[in-house]
Design a protein around this motif. Structure first.
Motif, short mmCIF file in Angstrom:
data_model
loop_
_atom_site.label_atom_id
_atom_site.label_comp_id
_atom_site.label_asym_id
_atom_site.label_seq_id
_atom_site.Cartn_x
_atom_site.Cartn_y
_atom_site.Cartn_z
N CYS A 2 -13.44 -2.02 -33.55
CA CYS A 2 -14.68 -1.34 -33.95
C CYS A 2 -14.60 0.16 -33.67
CB CYS A 2 -15.87 -1.95 -33.20
SG CYS A 2 -16.25 -3.66 -33.65
N ARG A 24 -23.96 -0.10 -35.88
CA ARG A 24 -24.32 1.33 -35.98
C ARG A 24 -25.75 1.48 -36.52
NH1 ARG A 24 -23.72 5.71 -39.58
NH2 ARG A 24 -22.92 7.61 -38.60
N ASN A 25 -26.10 0.72 -37.54
CA ASN A 25 -27.45 0.80 -38.12
C ASN A 25 -28.51 0.29 -37.14
OD1 ASN A 25 -26.42 1.86 -40.50
ND2 ASN A 25 -26.18 -0.16 -41.45
N LEU A 41 -14.69 3.38 -36.40
CA LEU A 41 -15.59 4.52 -36.28
C LEU A 41 -14.82 5.84 -36.22
CD1 LEU A 41 -18.08 2.93 -33.73
CD2 LEU A 41 -18.59 3.52 -36.10
N TYR A 84 -15.62 -4.55 -40.37
CA TYR A 84 -16.31 -3.37 -40.89
C TYR A 84 -17.81 -3.63 -41.02
CZ TYR A 84 -17.81 0.25 -44.15
OH TYR A 84 -18.49 1.27 -44.75
N THR A 129 -22.30 5.26 -30.92
CA THR A 129 -21.85 3.89 -31.18
C THR A 129 -20.52 3.60 -30.51
OG1 THR A 129 -22.96 4.04 -33.34
CG2 THR A 129 -21.49 2.18 -33.00
N THR A 174 -19.35 -3.62 -37.58
CA THR A 174 -19.40 -2.27 -37.02
C THR A 174 -20.55 -1.47 -37.64
OG1 THR A 174 -17.00 -2.33 -36.70
CG2 THR A 174 -18.06 -0.18 -36.59
N GLU A 175 -20.67 -1.55 -38.96
CA GLU A 175 -21.76 -0.82 -39.64
C GLU A 175 -23.12 -1.40 -39.28
OE1 GLU A 175 -21.76 2.01 -41.73
OE2 GLU A 175 -19.88 2.10 -40.62
N LYS A 176 -23.18 -2.73 -39.14
CA LYS A 176 -24.43 -3.36 -38.74
C LYS A 176 -24.85 -2.88 -37.35
CE LYS A 176 -27.72 -6.54 -39.02
NZ LYS A 176 -28.83 -6.44 -39.98
N THR A 233 -22.35 8.31 -34.52
CA THR A 233 -21.03 7.68 -34.44
C THR A 233 -20.48 7.75 -33.01
OG1 THR A 233 -20.55 8.20 -36.75
CG2 THR A 233 -18.67 7.73 -35.32
#
Length: 692
Positions: A215, A362-363, A219, A355, A475, A358-360, A472
């Motif tokens: 993860c 971050r959001n 990033l 991915y 995170t 990781t994006e989940k 970022t």
């Protein structure tokens, strides 16, 4: 007409009129037939719709995990129920199951099994009591005897009511999460397996620390490399993993070590196997004669220890390779990453899932920071408002007002000079909150503490805003903290290695004897009264050549027919069909010339006849032999001719080393066109003398 009541079937009481006499059915008209076909078509459509509804329900609501949180519905409901009951103490699993039934409409057995499986992954649930043994396959104790609570890790990364979307439960009485706001690649960490209608899912587990490192790498715009890590340890060859895509597979092996000369110990299991199933496969292979052992002992407790005792004189390395070839000590595990996303099943790779997770995360962290910033700003707003309301004694101006509207207006007028200090407009709700402050609190108001509180809030707002501006980096720090806090003891368990597939024929024990009746053309290991050829195993193939030059390869059996008048029979090396080179002399047809051929068999199909001659009727093999291709020496033969008028030369010598090695279909070299009396193999001394 009497009325008759049918027996109660499936809780439906059906009543109908029963005629006292049989009634003759009227003939069907064209309209009746058309109506019947129409009704049948309607029923077909109904069944089609019902099946699609059922299939969709099984896929979306039971068998396949969701991409957002990596959980199946029953797992999500268990965790939500445990969060409801969470008070820091252990709860009886039976109580958790009962509470979960408010959300899951499929009974207590399915909930209990899912909860035990979830607990045995040792990530989200803190267990107490006998939860079974994944190494031996022992089942857990009854739900009334074992206890559970959420792990600290689960409380940190799985739940946040403020960022959760809520749905009504199946009966409409409660609220349950659509998906849980998991801030971690949970699906890749735990793995998942499920079978739906026309769809299956198999996701292999990965290492906790490696996932967090992956993860962080994503990033930082780097490409991580993901490979599975199994809780049972063992050895894995991931060369064909293909990033977890459909068609990918991983070869897994048990860890076997030689303890003594005649003792092997299995200390780690291949993924998906227990000590019981592994021992059963070893005993089965021994009974079938594929391996040879004395006995097996299972000393497994908290670690695996299966002792395999070997007979005296056994080669431990060969037996180890045989265990990989004939038992579950080596397996091939396929992968099929299928998850629900946007209410549909999708196929992904492991990198895709990482991915998405990781994006989940971050959001979700962004949403949490935005909520936190809003709450801090609201708290700063009211704290500042309260400070001005008390310090400027605005509350005293309302003492002479007679109406509620006048009170609100007076406070609003009193705050007017200070409204420019605030970040948002002062609303009537703000004024109503000020008017609810008790006089006791006003009398004990401390300006210094109020200033310190506002200053602390401003610092928190600045920090939160900074984190939002550098999301970022924030995170990455989140994942690093998770690794630091929970990574201890979660190092990789499975060793990565590259190993070739063990060829069964190379390690199988030759515990049978091949017998042959050359005249009648039968061969097998059950013909103990006939001529013995060589030792063999029940996995071997037999190559046989008869006098007509027909070659056939067949799997060894108790007794099989290979053709009458056999001139050659042996064990065939299917792994290396060219390991032997053949020397043959044959007559082409009934009266044709005599030829010599030097050849290898090449690959063959079982139970199919191949011609080593040119195929003319009456052809006859006069001589055949073979030698090892690597390091062997070809024969030399003397061909004695039948006496005939004007025949001066009565013999021919053939040195096969002078003939080129060709394939089995080659015709060979003509030696003589005269009739042949016999063919005799030359001795080594005769060969050397002829060569000299």
């Amino acid at each position: 007409m009497p009325r008759k009541k049918t027996p109660n079937t499936d809780n439906f009481d059906l009543e109908f009129d029963q005629p006292s006499e049989p009634v003759e059915a009227a003939p069907m008209t064209t309209e009746d037939i058309f109506a019947l076909k129409t009704d049948t078509g309607h029923v077909d459509e109904m069944f089609s719709d019902w099946f699609l509804d059922y299939a969709s329900y099984v896929i979306l609501e039971r068998a396949v995990p969701h991409a957002n949180d990596g959980l199946k519905p029953v797992q999500r409901r268990i965790l939500h129920s445990m969060r409801e009951l969470e008070d820091g103490r252990y709860n009886k699993v039976a109580n958790v199951i009962g509470n979960t039934m408010k959300y899951h409409p499929h009974g207590d057995a399915s909930i209990g099994d899912a909860m035990v499986q979830l607990g045995q992954k040792d990530l989200l649930i803190d267990m107490q009591g006998n939860w079974g043994n994944t190494l031996t396959g022992d089942s857990a104790a009854a739900a009334r005897y074992i206890e559970a609570r959420l792990s600290k890790f689960a409380l940190d990364v799985v739940f946040n009511p403020k960022t959760t979307n809520w749905l009504a439960s199946y009966d409409g009485r409660n609220k349950e999460p659509d998906t849980l706001p998991v801030k971690f690649p949970l699906l890749l960490a735990q793995g998942a397996e499920g079978i739906a209608v026309g769809l299956s899912c198999k996701i292999l587990p990965h290492n906790f620390i490696e996932l967090l490192d992956g993860c962080i790498a994503l990033l930082r715009k780097e490409t991580p490399e993901l490979v599975p890590d199994f809780p049972t340890g063992g050895i894995a060859d991931v060369s064909e993993y293909n990033n977890g895509k459909r068609g990918g597979r991983v070869k897994v092996r048990a860890r076997i070590e030689a303890r003594k000369k005649n003792l092997l110990a299995i200390t780690e299991l291949p993924f998906g196997k227990t000590t019981t199933s592994l021992i059963d496969s070893i005993i089965s292979a021994n009974e079938k004669g594929k391996i040879k052992i004395q006995r097996v002992e299972d000393n497994t407790a908290d670690v695996v220890e299966i002792l395999v005792y070997l007979p005296a004189g056994s080669d431990p390395f060969v037996v180890e390779q045989a265990l990989y070839a004939f038992t579950d000590c080596e397996l091939s595990v396929s992968t099929n990453i299928c998850v629900i996303e946007n209410e549909k099943p999708h196929f992904f790779s492991a990198a895709d899932l990482l991915y998405l997770a990781t994006e989940k995360t971050r959001n979700l962290l962004k949403l949490e920071l935005e909520i936190q910033l809003s709450e801090l700003e609201e708290k700063w707003h009211f704290s500042s408002l309260e400070k001005i309301f008390i310090e400027k004694r605005i509350y005293r101006r309302i003492e002479e007002e007679e109406t509620w509207e006048a009170v609100i207006h007076t406070v609003d007028v009193g705050l007017e000079p200070y409204k420019k200090l605030f970040k948002r407009e002062i609303t009537q709700d703000d004024i109503l909150r000020l008017l609810e402050i008790k006089i006791k609190r006003i009398s004990k108001f401390d300006s210094f503490r109020a200033n310190e509180l506002i200053k602390g809030l401003e610092e928190d707002i600045e920090t939160t805003q900074k984190n939002l501006n550098h999301l970022t980096k924030y995170t990455i720090k989140w994942f690093s903290e998770l690794k630091k806090k929970y990574g201890a003891g979660r190092e990789r368990k499975t060793e990565l290695a590259s190993f070739q597939k063990v060829v069964a024929q190379d390690v199988v024990i030759a515990n049978e004897t091949l017998y042959v009746d050359k005249k009648e053309g039968f061969a097998g290991y059950g013909m103990k009264k006939d001529e013995a050829v060589c030792k063999c195993s029940n996995l071997d193939d037999v190559i046989a050549i008869n006098q007509e030059g027909k070659l056939i390869v067949s799997k060894v059996s108790e007794k099989a027919f290979f053709g009458k008048n056999l001139v050659h029979i042996d064990i065939f090396n299917r792994a290396d069909p060219n390991s032997l080179t053949y020397c043959m002399v044959y007559r082409d047809g009934k009266s044709g010339p005599t030829l010599a051929k030097h050849f290898t068999t090449g690959g063959v199909t079982r139970d199919r006849e191949y011609d080593l001659t040119k195929g003319k009727p009456g052809s006859r093999v006069l001589y055949i032999s073979c030698y090892p291709t690597e390091g062997g020496e070809p024969d030399a033969v003397k061909i004695n001719l039948k006496p005939a008028p004007r025949l001066r030369k009565t013999e021919e010598e053939v040195f096969f080393k002078d003939l080129a090695v060709r394939g089995r279909s080659a015709g060979g070299n003509i030696i003589t066109k005269n009739p042949v009396r016999n063919v005799v193999r030359m001795t080594k001394a005769a060969r050397e003398g002829a060569a000299g």
